[in-house]
Write an enzyme that holds these catalytic residues in place. Structure first.
Site, PDB file in Angstrom:
ATOM      1  N   HIS A 304       0.853  -1.190   0.000  1.00 60.53           N
ATOM      2  CA  HIS A 304       0.000   0.000   0.000  1.00 60.53           C
ATOM      3  C   HIS A 304       0.885   1.235   0.000  1.00 60.53           C
ATOM      4  O   HIS A 304       1.946   1.240   0.624  1.00 60.53           O
ATOM      5  CB  HIS A 304      -0.914   0.012   1.237  1.00 60.53           C
ATOM      6  CG  HIS A 304      -2.054   0.953   1.101  1.00 60.53           C
ATOM      7  ND1 HIS A 304      -1.954   2.275   1.418  1.00 60.53           N
ATOM      8  CD2 HIS A 304      -3.311   0.754   0.622  1.00 60.53           C
ATOM      9  CE1 HIS A 304      -3.107   2.858   1.165  1.00 60.53           C
ATOM     10  NE2 HIS A 304      -3.951   1.967   0.671  1.00 60.53           N
ATOM     11  N   ASP A 361      -7.963  -5.560   0.138  1.00 61.70           N
ATOM     12  CA  ASP A 361      -8.455  -6.423  -0.935  1.00 61.70           C
ATOM     13  C   ASP A 361      -8.077  -7.886  -0.769  1.00 61.70           C
ATOM     14  O   ASP A 361      -8.596  -8.745  -1.475  1.00 61.70           O
ATOM     15  CB  ASP A 361      -7.936  -5.916  -2.293  1.00 61.70           C
ATOM     16  CG  ASP A 361      -8.511  -4.561  -2.627  1.00 61.70           C
ATOM     17  OD1 ASP A 361      -9.721  -4.397  -2.455  1.00 61.70           O
ATOM     18  OD2 ASP A 361      -7.750  -3.672  -3.034  1.00 61.70           O
TER      19      ASP A 361
HETATM   20  N1  ACO Z   1       4.213  -7.619  -4.626  1.00 65.19           N
HETATM   21  C1  ACO Z   1       5.559  -7.567  -4.787  1.00 65.19           C
HETATM   22  N2  ACO Z   1       6.300  -6.447  -4.644  1.00 65.19           N
HETATM   23  C2  ACO Z   1       5.641  -5.321  -4.331  1.00 65.19           C
HETATM   24  C3  ACO Z   1       4.238  -5.286  -4.143  1.00 65.19           C
HETATM   25  C4  ACO Z   1       3.537  -6.497  -4.289  1.00 65.19           C
HETATM   26  N3  ACO Z   1       2.204  -6.527  -4.130  1.00 65.19           N
HETATM   27  N4  ACO Z   1       3.855  -4.033  -3.831  1.00 65.19           N
HETATM   28  C5  ACO Z   1       4.967  -3.292  -3.836  1.00 65.19           C
HETATM   29  N5  ACO Z   1       6.056  -4.064  -4.124  1.00 65.19           N
HETATM   30  C6  ACO Z   1       7.455  -3.631  -4.153  1.00 65.19           C
HETATM   31  C7  ACO Z   1       7.801  -2.935  -5.466  1.00 65.19           C
HETATM   32  O1  ACO Z   1       8.288  -3.849  -6.420  1.00 65.19           O
HETATM   33  C8  ACO Z   1       8.839  -1.947  -5.012  1.00 65.19           C
HETATM   34  O2  ACO Z   1      10.064  -2.633  -4.851  1.00 65.19           O
HETATM   35  P1  ACO Z   1      11.487  -1.871  -5.082  1.00 65.19           P
HETATM   36  O3  ACO Z   1      11.450  -0.640  -4.217  1.00 65.19           O
HETATM   37  O4  ACO Z   1      12.501  -2.894  -4.648  1.00 65.19           O
HETATM   38  O5  ACO Z   1      11.532  -1.547  -6.535  1.00 65.19           O
HETATM   39  C9  ACO Z   1       8.361  -1.522  -3.615  1.00 65.19           C
HETATM   40  O6  ACO Z   1       7.632  -2.652  -3.131  1.00 65.19           O
HETATM   41  C10 ACO Z   1       7.494  -0.298  -3.600  1.00 65.19           C
HETATM   42  O7  ACO Z   1       6.451  -0.500  -4.534  1.00 65.19           O
HETATM   43  P2  ACO Z   1       5.764   0.677  -5.337  1.00 65.19           P
HETATM   44  O8  ACO Z   1       5.028   0.086  -6.491  1.00 65.19           O
HETATM   45  O9  ACO Z   1       6.774   1.747  -5.608  1.00 65.19           O
HETATM   46  O10 ACO Z   1       4.763   1.213  -4.217  1.00 65.19           O
HETATM   47  P3  ACO Z   1       3.550   2.143  -4.477  1.00 65.19           P
HETATM   48  O11 ACO Z   1       3.278   2.836  -3.219  1.00 65.19           O
HETATM   49  O12 ACO Z   1       3.772   2.989  -5.693  1.00 65.19           O
HETATM   50  O13 ACO Z   1       2.371   1.113  -4.880  1.00 65.19           O
HETATM   51  C11 ACO Z   1       0.614  -0.464  -4.693  1.00 65.19           C
HETATM   52  C12 ACO Z   1       1.406   0.675  -4.005  1.00 65.19           C
HETATM   53  C13 ACO Z   1       0.188  -0.025  -6.109  1.00 65.19           C
HETATM   54  C14 ACO Z   1      -0.638  -0.760  -3.888  1.00 65.19           C
HETATM   55  C15 ACO Z   1       1.525  -1.729  -4.773  1.00 65.19           C
HETATM   56  O14 ACO Z   1       1.872  -2.153  -3.469  1.00 65.19           O
HETATM   57  C16 ACO Z   1       0.870  -2.872  -5.536  1.00 65.19           C
HETATM   58  O15 ACO Z   1       0.986  -2.931  -6.775  1.00 65.19           O
HETATM   59  N6  ACO Z   1       0.152  -3.811  -4.832  1.00 65.19           N
HETATM   60  C17 ACO Z   1      -0.572  -4.876  -5.485  1.00 65.19           C
HETATM   61  C18 ACO Z   1      -1.931  -4.361  -5.995  1.00 65.19           C
HETATM   62  C19 ACO Z   1      -2.914  -4.107  -4.868  1.00 65.19           C
HETATM   63  O16 ACO Z   1      -3.112  -4.926  -3.986  1.00 65.19           O
HETATM   64  N7  ACO Z   1      -3.572  -2.950  -4.948  1.00 65.19           N
HETATM   65  C20 ACO Z   1      -4.606  -2.560  -3.971  1.00 65.19           C
HETATM   66  C21 ACO Z   1      -4.119  -1.442  -3.096  1.00 65.19           C
HETATM   67  S1  ACO Z   1      -5.299  -1.012  -1.893  1.00 65.19           S
HETATM   68  C22 ACO Z   1      -6.479  -0.202  -2.753  1.00 65.19           C
HETATM   69  O17 ACO Z   1      -6.231   0.536  -3.679  1.00 65.19           O
HETATM   70  C23 ACO Z   1      -7.815  -0.389  -2.335  1.00 65.19           C
END
Ligand code: ACO
Length: 426
Positions: A304, A361
């Site tokens: 998140h 979720d």
């Molecule tokens: N699985 C694996 N790695 C992940 C995940 C994940 N679900 N989420 C984040 N990471 C990693 C990224 O690869 C990144 O790694 P790095 O820094 O080594 O490159 C780091 O964690 C940070 O990730 P970002 O994508 O930069 O974080 P951001 O805050 O932009 O994204 C998000 C947040 C979009 C929710 C992300 O965690 C994600 O894609 N999660 C999966 C989708 C999801 O569950 N979305 C629902 C969110 S809640 C909602 O909207 C209701």
């Protein structure tokens, strides 16, 4: 006493005011930055940018706190109704008995939709995703309900219409997609009961209203009701900043919510868990793939932007999921896979280092499955829950005396000026 931060650049200094929120959050007000220095700020994904002052929702991502208008979400999920939470978000305080009754009457009075809308639904291709349909149909509502005499009257009635009709429209679209008769809303049912009845009642078999299912939907909607400046809410505020009508602003929020990184994750989680199962149920392999930078796969329902600890909503959802399945005597193999996946991920060094925890979720899809909601409707259910939050945020932005059209800047990285060459000379 006013506080400032000092920015030093090229041997010059400027003072920028500090802004402190009611829970001690701090910001630097950079609104004069460009005029004073020629600089803009660069913040992809707005991770460090506060786009507004807001008194609706407080969240602390480090401590796992979420409150609507000051009230902890745990208390609302335990004691409140969805309708009361909607009133709280939109009006800023809990209603008294008379106000709540009046609100119920207004919602019931506005819950029918124009029968001409049926033709729109019937002409969508059968395989159209319900989120695309919902977004378009909410925009279409404006054509059915043109402008009222005063702005205040229009705003109040439009807000009520949206809360009452979008729920009817969502159930109606499900019925039409199955080729079934539409079920009308009933004034004797609660907000949550009404939705379930419109979804599942039929002329051949009356829907048996189960207390557990109604309660699960109530909690699901309360937990989704607002989440401050997330992607879809920012879309509503940004589109609304052009002073477009509320229907169009909400329609853009629905479109943003559809994405699998946002509200679409509840559907994506179920698809991911199903794929893991079909692939032999190897959760370890899924966690390994999620860690691999060369693999685009992510654990859906994990991570998140704001929460760097367990999402407080996910905690409630997980507990409710366990209780619901037990009380309804349902065994869902996906729940076992979800539990195993969570256990492995929470111990995995990559997930620990990146502060990746289950978000709302992760378990919500299993809850929705248990109450009979089809997978492609999951994000629609999220949208119905988030609707009051979008409306409250839109209203706050339109009431803001400093309201401005949202218009970020950029740092241009394209070609410098060069002259046009006619096609014959290229
Ligand atoms: N699985 C694996 N790695 C992940 C995940 C994940 N679900 N989420 C984040 N990471 C990693 C990224 O690869 C990144 O790694 P790095 O820094 O080594 O490159 C780091 O964690 C940070 O990730 P970002 O994508 O930069 O974080 P951001 O805050 O932009 O994204 C998000 C947040 C979009 C929710 C992300 O965690 C994600 O894609 N999660 C999966 C989708 C999801 O569950 N979305 C629902 C969110 S809640 C909602 O909207 C209701």
């Amino acid at each position: 006493m006013d506080e400032f931060v000092t920015l030093t650049y090229n041997g010059k200094e400027i003072m920028l005011p500090m802004v402190t929120g009611s829970e001690g959050e701090k910001a630097i007000d950079i609104s004069s930055l460009r005029a004073e220095t020629g600089f803009i700020t660069l913040d992809p994904g707005y991770a460090n940018t506060g786009s507004c002052l807001s008194s609706i929702t407080f969240m602390d991502g480090e401590k796992g706190i979420l409150r609507y208008r000051g009230i902890p979400v745990e208390q609302l999920a335990e004691h409140s109704t969805f309708k009361e939470t909607v009133y709280l978000l939109i009006n800023g305080r809990l209603p008294d008995r008379d106000e709540l009754t009046q609100f119920s009457v207004m919602l019931n009075d506005n819950s029918l939709v124009h029968t001409d809308l049926k033709a729109f639904y019937q002409n969508y291709p059968r395989r159209a995703h319900p989120m695309g349909i919902l977004s378009s149909m909410v925009n279409t509502l404006k054509a059915f309900y043109p402008t009222l005499e005063t702005v205040e009257e229009e705003i109040n009635i439009t807000m009520t219409r949206l809360l009452a009709k979008v729920r009817t429209m969502a159930a109606m679209s499900y019925k039409i997609s199955r080729g079934h008769e539409i079920v009308f809303p009933r004034a004797d049912l609660t907000y949550c009961e009404n939705f379930l009845n419109m979804m599942f009642d039929s002329p051949v078999k009356s829907y048996e209203m189960k207390r557990e299912a109604v309660n699960a939907l109530r909690v699901f909607w309360i937990l989704h009701a607002d989440h401050e400046q997330n992607c879809s809410t920012s879309a509503v505020r940004m589109v609304g900043s052009a002073r477009v009508n509320l229907y169009a602003a909400i329609s853009s929020g629905i479109a943003a919510l559809w994405g699998p990184l946002h509200g679409g994750a509840n559907q994506a989680v179920i698809e991911m868990l199903t794929n893991i199962q079909n692939d032999g149920g190897n959760c370890q392999k899924a966690v390994q793939r999620a860690r691999d930078k060369n693999d685009p796969f992510r654990l859906m329902g994990f991570g998140h932007r704001v929460y760097k600890t367990y999402d407080p909503r996910a905690k409630i959802m997980k507990k409710m999921c366990d209780e619901l399945l037990e009380s309804m005597h349902i065994t869902d193999p996906l729940l076992d896979t979800a539990r195993e996946l969570e256990e492995i991920a929470l111990k995995d060094p990559y997930f620990v280092d990146h502060n990746l925890y289950p978000n709302i979720d992760f378990y919500s899809g299993i809850v929705l499955r248990a109450i009979g909601i089809p997978t492609n409707m999951f994000t629609v259910l999220f949208a119905l829950g988030r609707l009051p939050g979008w409306i409250a945020q839109w209203r706050e932005s339109t009431d803001d005396p400093h309201w401005k059209i949202s218009r970020p800047r950029q740092i241009y990285t394209g070609s410098q000026k060069y002259d046009y060459v006619p096609i014959h000379a290229r």
